[in-house]
Design a protein around this motif. Sequence first.
Motif, short mmCIF file in Angstrom:
data_model
loop_
_atom_site.label_atom_id
_atom_site.label_comp_id
_atom_site.label_asym_id
_atom_site.label_seq_id
_atom_site.Cartn_x
_atom_site.Cartn_y
_atom_site.Cartn_z
N ILE A 28 30.48 -50.87 35.23
CA ILE A 28 30.48 -51.66 34.10
C ILE A 28 30.82 -53.04 34.74
CG2 ILE A 28 30.98 -52.50 31.87
CD1 ILE A 28 29.57 -50.08 31.77
N SER A 29 29.72 -54.22 34.72
CA SER A 29 29.96 -55.22 35.44
C SER A 29 30.11 -56.44 34.29
CB SER A 29 28.70 -55.62 36.27
OG SER A 29 28.47 -54.60 37.32
N CYS A 30 30.79 -57.51 34.74
CA CYS A 30 31.03 -58.74 33.89
C CYS A 30 30.68 -59.84 34.67
CB CYS A 30 32.63 -58.89 33.42
SG CYS A 30 32.93 -57.43 32.32
N ALA A 31 29.99 -60.71 34.17
CA ALA A 31 29.68 -62.17 34.68
C ALA A 31 29.99 -63.28 33.84
CB ALA A 31 28.01 -62.23 35.06
N LEU A 32 31.11 -63.82 34.02
CA LEU A 32 31.56 -64.91 33.24
C LEU A 32 31.15 -66.10 33.71
CD1 LEU A 32 33.74 -65.51 30.74
CD2 LEU A 32 35.43 -65.55 32.69
N ASP A 33 30.66 -67.02 32.85
CA ASP A 33 30.30 -68.30 33.35
C ASP A 33 30.85 -69.29 32.30
OD1 ASP A 33 29.00 -70.80 33.60
OD2 ASP A 33 26.85 -70.03 33.66
N MET A 34 32.00 -69.92 32.76
CA MET A 34 32.79 -70.84 31.88
C MET A 34 32.31 -72.22 31.92
SD MET A 34 35.15 -68.93 30.54
CE MET A 34 36.28 -70.25 29.86
N ASP A 35 31.40 -72.34 32.80
CA ASP A 35 30.65 -73.93 32.76
C ASP A 35 29.49 -74.08 31.89
OD1 ASP A 35 32.51 -74.20 34.94
OD2 ASP A 35 31.20 -74.16 36.58
N ALA A 36 28.92 -72.68 31.47
CA ALA A 36 27.84 -72.83 30.42
C ALA A 36 28.22 -73.69 29.14
CB ALA A 36 27.34 -71.71 30.32
N THR A 37 27.44 -74.27 28.54
CA THR A 37 27.78 -74.58 27.12
C THR A 37 26.64 -73.81 26.15
OG1 THR A 37 28.25 -76.85 28.03
CG2 THR A 37 27.97 -76.57 25.54
N PRO A 38 27.23 -72.92 25.30
CA PRO A 38 28.60 -72.40 25.37
C PRO A 38 29.01 -71.47 26.45
CG PRO A 38 27.46 -71.21 23.82
CD PRO A 38 26.59 -72.25 24.33
N ALA A 39 30.18 -71.11 26.67
CA ALA A 39 30.64 -70.27 27.80
C ALA A 39 30.02 -68.83 27.43
CB ALA A 39 32.15 -70.18 28.02
N THR A 40 29.69 -68.10 28.43
CA THR A 40 29.27 -66.63 28.26
C THR A 40 29.91 -65.55 29.05
OG1 THR A 40 27.42 -66.96 29.82
CG2 THR A 40 26.84 -67.83 27.55
N SER A 84 37.18 -72.22 34.30
CA SER A 84 36.11 -73.11 34.29
C SER A 84 35.35 -72.09 35.75
CB SER A 84 36.33 -74.45 35.00
OG SER A 84 37.07 -74.48 36.16
N GLY A 85 34.07 -72.48 35.93
CA GLY A 85 33.46 -71.57 37.38
C GLY A 85 32.86 -70.43 36.68
N LYS A 86 32.15 -69.72 37.63
CA LYS A 86 31.30 -68.69 37.53
C LYS A 86 31.96 -67.59 38.24
CE LYS A 86 26.95 -70.94 36.89
NZ LYS A 86 25.47 -71.22 37.50
N TRP A 87 32.34 -66.34 37.45
CA TRP A 87 32.95 -65.22 37.97
C TRP A 87 32.53 -64.06 37.65
CZ3 TRP A 87 36.87 -66.85 40.80
CH2 TRP A 87 37.47 -68.57 40.70
N TYR A 88 32.60 -62.98 38.58
CA TYR A 88 32.10 -61.76 38.73
C TYR A 88 33.22 -60.70 38.83
CZ TYR A 88 29.17 -57.36 39.42
OH TYR A 88 28.79 -56.28 39.76
N ILE A 134 28.36 -64.73 23.63
CA ILE A 134 28.34 -66.23 23.65
C ILE A 134 29.45 -66.82 22.99
CG2 ILE A 134 25.90 -66.17 23.94
CD1 ILE A 134 25.46 -66.77 21.29
N ASP A 135 29.61 -68.10 22.85
CA ASP A 135 30.43 -68.94 22.18
C ASP A 135 31.87 -68.38 22.47
OD1 ASP A 135 28.57 -70.44 21.18
OD2 ASP A 135 28.52 -69.38 19.17
N LEU A 136 32.15 -68.28 23.67
CA LEU A 136 33.56 -67.84 24.03
C LEU A 136 34.34 -69.16 23.85
CD1 LEU A 136 32.43 -65.82 25.87
CD2 LEU A 136 33.99 -65.97 27.35
N VAL A 137 35.51 -69.01 23.33
CA VAL A 137 36.35 -70.11 22.75
C VAL A 137 36.68 -71.19 23.97
CG1 VAL A 137 38.50 -70.97 21.89
CG2 VAL A 137 37.38 -68.92 21.19
N ALA A 138 35.95 -72.55 23.66
CA ALA A 138 36.36 -73.50 24.74
C ALA A 138 37.71 -73.70 25.02
CB ALA A 138 35.64 -74.80 24.31
N GLY A 139 38.03 -74.39 26.43
CA GLY A 139 39.32 -74.57 26.65
C GLY A 139 40.45 -73.51 26.88
N VAL A 140 40.01 -72.32 26.96
CA VAL A 140 40.83 -70.93 27.04
C VAL A 140 40.79 -70.52 28.41
CG1 VAL A 140 40.84 -68.60 26.35
CG2 VAL A 140 40.52 -70.47 24.51
#
Length: 185
Positions: free
Chosen positions: A114-126, A52-56, A140-146
Amino acid sequence: QMLDTPTNNFCTWNPVYRDGYDNDSVYTEGNLAWATTGSGDGLGDGTIGVASGKWYWEYYINTIAGDNGYFGAHQVSGHQFTNHAYYCTDRGVINATGETQQTGVGAASAGDKISCALDMDATPATLKIYKNNSLLGTAIDLVAGVTYSPFTGTGNGVVKKFTLNCGQDSSFAGAATAGGNTDAN
């Protein structure tokens, strides 16, 4: 010396991570630099996973020859490369498990960030992927609950070196000019 404390920890590469894809990884710079010797495939996995959360985080491409440099996030699941979202440097694609590949994204070379911004709180996660601060695309559509962690990889037995920054060293062990951002930024 790093800024880690018992309450302020940063992800690094996990040198004990091994799976069927990883027989060629070498770790240096306090497990921030990941490299291959060119004798096989390699896969680097981060030490901290998130659900969960937003990560970079970001990577510096120190050296890259040949093809198949991978940057992104994958499922923390013991010793398997399962659910994932990534950018592949030579094919110019962004891909995620179960998603249609985004093509024509462009290649990367030595000296690129190369930068990655992970947003696990978005629906769907991105997972947004940038090259030198310009958006390449969004998985998009990263697998939920992972639980996902940073990863990198390579194939085809070609020497490569990538340095990770999860907030502890924006100079990539002196390979680039340090940014002025702090954890909160």
